[in-house]
Motif scaffolding. Structure first.
Motif, PDB file in Angstrom:
ATOM      1  N   GLY A 250      18.847  47.622 -14.143  1.00  0.00           N
ATOM      2  CA  GLY A 250      19.033  48.828 -13.333  1.00  0.00           C
ATOM      3  C   GLY A 250      19.066  50.086 -14.177  1.00  0.00           C
ATOM      4  O   GLY A 250      18.467  51.104 -13.822  1.00  0.00           O
ATOM      5  N   ILE A 251      19.735  50.018 -15.313  1.00  0.00           N
ATOM      6  CA  ILE A 251      19.800  51.171 -16.214  1.00  0.00           C
ATOM      7  C   ILE A 251      18.418  51.478 -16.787  1.00  0.00           C
ATOM      8  O   ILE A 251      18.000  52.639 -16.847  1.00  0.00           O
ATOM      9  N   ALA A 252      17.676  50.427 -17.186  1.00  0.00           N
ATOM     10  CA  ALA A 252      16.324  50.622 -17.724  1.00  0.00           C
ATOM     11  C   ALA A 252      15.412  51.265 -16.678  1.00  0.00           C
ATOM     12  O   ALA A 252      14.638  52.181 -16.982  1.00  0.00           O
ATOM     13  N   LYS A 253      15.511  50.806 -15.427  1.00  0.00           N
ATOM     14  CA  LYS A 253      14.692  51.372 -14.350  1.00  0.00           C
ATOM     15  C   LYS A 253      15.052  52.843 -14.115  1.00  0.00           C
ATOM     16  O   LYS A 253      14.179  53.704 -13.986  1.00  0.00           O
TER      17      LYS A 253
ATOM     18  N   ALA B 104      13.675  54.954 -16.880  1.00  0.00           N
ATOM     19  CA  ALA B 104      12.222  55.115 -16.742  1.00  0.00           C
ATOM     20  C   ALA B 104      11.878  56.156 -15.677  1.00  0.00           C
ATOM     21  O   ALA B 104      10.891  56.875 -15.796  1.00  0.00           O
ATOM     22  N   GLU B 105      12.718  56.254 -14.648  1.00  0.00           N
ATOM     23  CA  GLU B 105      12.499  57.220 -13.569  1.00  0.00           C
ATOM     24  C   GLU B 105      13.123  58.580 -13.879  1.00  0.00           C
ATOM     25  O   GLU B 105      13.050  59.499 -13.075  1.00  0.00           O
TER      26      GLU B 105
END
Length: 188
Positions: A127-130, A133-134
């Motif tokens: 979730g943190i990586a997503k 990225a956003e």
């Protein structure tokens, strides 16, 4: 002898500790060890309970997560108890290591609990990586670095690191790092 162990992570969890103590007393625990510390902090009362237990005794906890933080930690606790001839009973699971079935169930449940925790951490990382990225996740703002000039100005006025930390609402270590980057000496 039944020996109880109760733990909550914070001092604010008084009701949780009281409930554990009530359940242990209702079961008939003759000696109860209690503490309010994080599972990762040193747990002196758990150590005292393990030291106090003698062959034939049973250590009783209300929930597995009150006792162990991982499968490895649970294994070390079980090994210490088994070496002394002490059983472990976990009330909410109905597990008693005084029986072969109880030992098997505890090993299975401990493994499942650790698996569940690792899956939760993996989902959190994803979730943190997503979000990164956003562009939606930037982490917390660096408070001390943003105040570096203010820290240096207060140090130049002769304030101690402790006084600067208090005045700016940051840690003394942050003040030290900010001053070390600028090579400004200030009294501790």
């Amino acid at each position: 002898m039944l020996i109880g162990y109760a733990r909550t992570s914070t001092l604010e969890q008084e009701a949780g500790l009281d409930a554990q103590l009530r359940d242990l007393a209702a079961l008939g625990c003759e000696k109860v060890f209690k503490e309010q510390v994080s599972s990762v902090a040193p747990r002196k009362q758990l150590d005292a309970a393990l030291e106090f237990a003698r062959s034939g005794d049973t250590l009783v906890v209300t929930k597995l997560d009150r006792l162990a933080r991982s499968v490895t930690h649970m294994g070390s606790i079980l090994a210490a108890l088994e070496a002394k001839g002490v059983a472990l009973r976990i009330l909410n699971l109905g597990v008693d290591t005084g029986t072969p079935t109880g030992k098997l169930m505890l090993n299975v449940l401990t493994g499942v609990a650790q698996f569940e925790r690792e899956m939760m951490l993996e989902r959190q990382r994803e979730g943190i990586a997503k979000a990164k990225a956003e562009g939606a996740y930037k982490g917390r703002k660096p408070t001390a670095r943003a105040k570096a000039e203010e820290i240096k100005a207060l140090a130049a006025e002769g304030l101690s690191m402790g006084a600067i930390a208090t005045k700016l609402g940051i840690g003394k270590g942050s003040v030290h790092r900010a001053l070390a980057s600028g090579k400004t000496a200030v009294p501790a």
